[in-house]
Design an enzyme around this catalytic site. Structure first.
Site, PDB file in Angstrom:
ATOM      1  N   VAL A  46       0.836  -1.211   0.000  1.00 33.66           N
ATOM      2  CA  VAL A  46       0.000   0.000   0.000  1.00 33.66           C
ATOM      3  C   VAL A  46       0.868   1.257   0.000  1.00 33.66           C
ATOM      4  O   VAL A  46       0.628   2.191  -0.785  1.00 33.66           O
ATOM      5  CB  VAL A  46      -0.967  -0.009   1.212  1.00 33.66           C
ATOM      6  CG1 VAL A  46      -1.833   1.254   1.205  1.00 33.66           C
ATOM      7  CG2 VAL A  46      -1.849  -1.249   1.184  1.00 33.66           C
TER       8      VAL A  46
ATOM      9  N   ILE B 251     -12.975   1.036  -1.948  1.00 33.40           N
ATOM     10  CA  ILE B 251     -14.405   1.403  -1.905  1.00 33.40           C
ATOM     11  C   ILE B 251     -14.616   2.539  -0.918  1.00 33.40           C
ATOM     12  O   ILE B 251     -14.193   2.440   0.234  1.00 33.40           O
ATOM     13  CB  ILE B 251     -15.274   0.219  -1.419  1.00 33.40           C
ATOM     14  CG1 ILE B 251     -15.031  -1.028  -2.246  1.00 33.40           C
ATOM     15  CG2 ILE B 251     -16.741   0.599  -1.420  1.00 33.40           C
ATOM     16  CD1 ILE B 251     -15.749  -2.259  -1.694  1.00 33.40           C
TER      17      ILE B 251
ATOM     18  N   LYS C  52     -12.787  -5.172  10.338  1.00 32.62           N
ATOM     19  CA  LYS C  52     -13.515  -4.231   9.474  1.00 32.62           C
ATOM     20  C   LYS C  52     -14.978  -4.085   9.918  1.00 32.62           C
ATOM     21  O   LYS C  52     -15.511  -2.978   9.921  1.00 32.62           O
ATOM     22  CB  LYS C  52     -13.408  -4.694   8.019  1.00 32.62           C
ATOM     23  CG  LYS C  52     -11.964  -4.570   7.496  1.00 32.62           C
ATOM     24  CD  LYS C  52     -11.767  -5.312   6.191  1.00 32.62           C
ATOM     25  CE  LYS C  52     -10.353  -5.133   5.649  1.00 32.62           C
ATOM     26  NZ  LYS C  52     -10.072  -6.056   4.534  1.00 32.62           N
TER      27      LYS C  52
ATOM     28  N   GLY D  79      -5.351  -4.747  -2.585  1.00 33.62           N
ATOM     29  CA  GLY D  79      -4.441  -4.504  -3.707  1.00 33.62           C
ATOM     30  C   GLY D  79      -3.831  -3.115  -3.618  1.00 33.62           C
ATOM     31  O   GLY D  79      -4.374  -2.214  -2.980  1.00 33.62           O
TER      32      GLY D  79
HETATM   33  N1  HSE Z   1      -5.829  -8.656   3.361  1.00 35.42           N
HETATM   34  C1  HSE Z   1      -6.864  -7.715   3.143  1.00 35.42           C
HETATM   35  C2  HSE Z   1      -7.910  -8.330   2.215  1.00 35.42           C
HETATM   36  C3  HSE Z   1      -6.293  -6.464   2.562  1.00 35.42           C
HETATM   37  O1  HSE Z   1      -7.607  -9.361   1.598  1.00 35.42           O
HETATM   38  O2  HSE Z   1      -9.021  -7.831   2.133  1.00 35.42           O
HETATM   39  C4  HSE Z   1      -7.238  -5.313   2.462  1.00 35.42           C
HETATM   40  O3  HSE Z   1      -7.695  -4.899   3.720  1.00 35.42           O
END
Ligand code: HSE
Length: 396
Positions: free
Chosen positions: A11, A122, A191, A289
């Site tokens: 990133v 997103i 998340k 990504g």
């Molecule tokens: N490892 C996480 C995924 C990266 O595959 O969603 C993005 O948060």
């Protein structure tokens, strides 16, 4: 405006690439990383000393893309206390330490922003915070991990092995440093905790959320689900139960063909938010990504630049663990696969069961709504039945 980037991995390098390429008014002054990057075009900007960034008053925005809590929490706290805006893609940091960091940002009249922490490219943090503010959020259901969605898609469509699919996800920079966080659901759990805090107003710690990964999903289950046009996906759910309590869970789920989430494949994520005014709103895009995630990070940095002297009001209150219901007591439909049971006994235990067709001698069916505790208790009453799989049916 000068920025520093801490962490030059997937990133962080994407962030530097976008800032260098686009004339956005941002300049990367430092890149902090303990590793060497021989021949990198940004060689003059590398430092291994965090104090170079902390003590440089011309650095107004610090971008944290290191991941993990240590040393990220220490570095981010010090930057906020020093009056620097901080942007992060680090969901572990936000899920575990978000309340402390948004409080510190408020005290120092700076911004702590984390759009990239959920859903990669997103836009979801800002829409949930600002655009949907007029709603009471009823529920959030999301495919929140790109790596697992990629693996499940490869297994389902190409019959690829779990290990091979994971290797490709790692090569593409989707997976966490330790992919256990992806495949065991911890990343998706962080998340849904962040989204829950924004939607319902109190910090939710991952340790208080039931979380199951995808490692126990068998190809037989994938095939039984496909027989009714459904698929299996890792879903994060957060739901206002209407009694002041929340149901929050991360687990594999059977997603029916008519669900908005059923066609979300590969590295794509989707977040389905149900508000009492809007009804369903769907956010969709690449959830992991380099450049998709960097896109969200750079947008946050621009927001900080544009709001250098006034804060973006992103805030929530302390945790209230008593608000989170026991996930085993929530009625849900379940996909159940049994060995050694006969259909009559199943029908006696699970009135209204819908049987699925498959190529094995096992019996698979979808139950009517029962709690998980009830489902397990009913299975135990069926003589000779061996429980092979018990998977929630998605609530969206
Ligand atoms: N490892 C996480 C995924 C990266 O595959 O969603 C993005 O948060």
């Amino acid at each position: 405006m000068n920025v520093a980037v801490m962490g030059y991995g997937t990133v962080g390098s994407g962030v530097v690439e976008i800032i260098n390429k686009r004339d956005l008014g941002l300049d990367v002054k430092y890149i902090l990383d303990l590793r060497d990057f021989p021949g990198d075009e940004n060689a003059s900007k590398f430092t291994k000393d965090f104090n170079d960034i902390l003590t440089d008053d011309t650095v107004k925005i610090v971008i944290e893309t290191m991941g993990g809590q240590t040393p990220a929490f220490d570095f981010v706290s010090k930057c906020l206390a020093a009056g620097k805006h901080v942007v992060t893609s680090n969901k572990e940091l936000v899920a575990e330490k978000g309340l402390e960091l948004i409080t510190l940002a408020k005290e120092n009249n700076v911004n702590f922003m984390f759009e990239a922490s959920v859903g990669g490219g997103i836009p979801i943090i800002r829409p949930l915070t600002f655009c949907l503010k007029a709603n009471n959020i009823r529920s959030i259901n999301g495919i929140l991990n790109g790596t697992t969605n990629f693996i499940l898609t490869k297994m389902i469509r190409e019959n690829m092995s779990f290990a091979d699919a994971l290797k490709i996800a790692q090569d593409n920079g989707y997976a966490e440093k330790d992919p256990t966080a992806d495949v065991e659901g911890h990343d998706a759990c962080r998340k849904i905790c962040i989204l829950s805090a924004l939607a319902f107003g109190n910090h939710v710690y991952p340790k208080n959320v039931h979380c199951e990964g995808i490692t126990k999903i068998a190809l037989e289950d994938v095939a039984y689900a496909a027989s009714i046009g459904a698929s299996i996906k890792l879903i994060g759910t957060a739901e206002d139960r209407g009694n002041g309590q929340l149901y929050i869970v991360v687990s594999p789920a059977i997603v029916m063909a008519e669900s908005q989430l059923s066609s979300v494949s590969d590295v794509f994520n989707a977040v389905l938010v149900n508000g009492d005014a809007t009804d369903e709103v769907l956010f969709f895009g690449k959830g992991a990504g380099k450049l998709p995630t960097a896109s969200a990070v750079v947008a946050d940095a621009l927001d900080c630049m544009e709001h250098d002297n006034n804060r973006r009001p992103i805030f929530w209150g302390p945790e209230k663990p008593e608000l989170i219901m026991d996930y085993q007591e929530i009625p849900n439909k379940y996909y159940i696969r049994l060995k050694g049971a006969d259909k009559d006994a199943i029908c006696a235990a699970f009135a209204g069961a819908t049987f699925l067709e498959g190529a094995t001698d096992d019996i698979a069916f979808i139950s009517n709504e029962v709690t998980e505790n009830e489902a397990r208790a009913k299975v135990s009453t069926i003589s000779n039945a061996e429980l092979c799989s018990l998977i929630r049916v998605a609530r969206c």
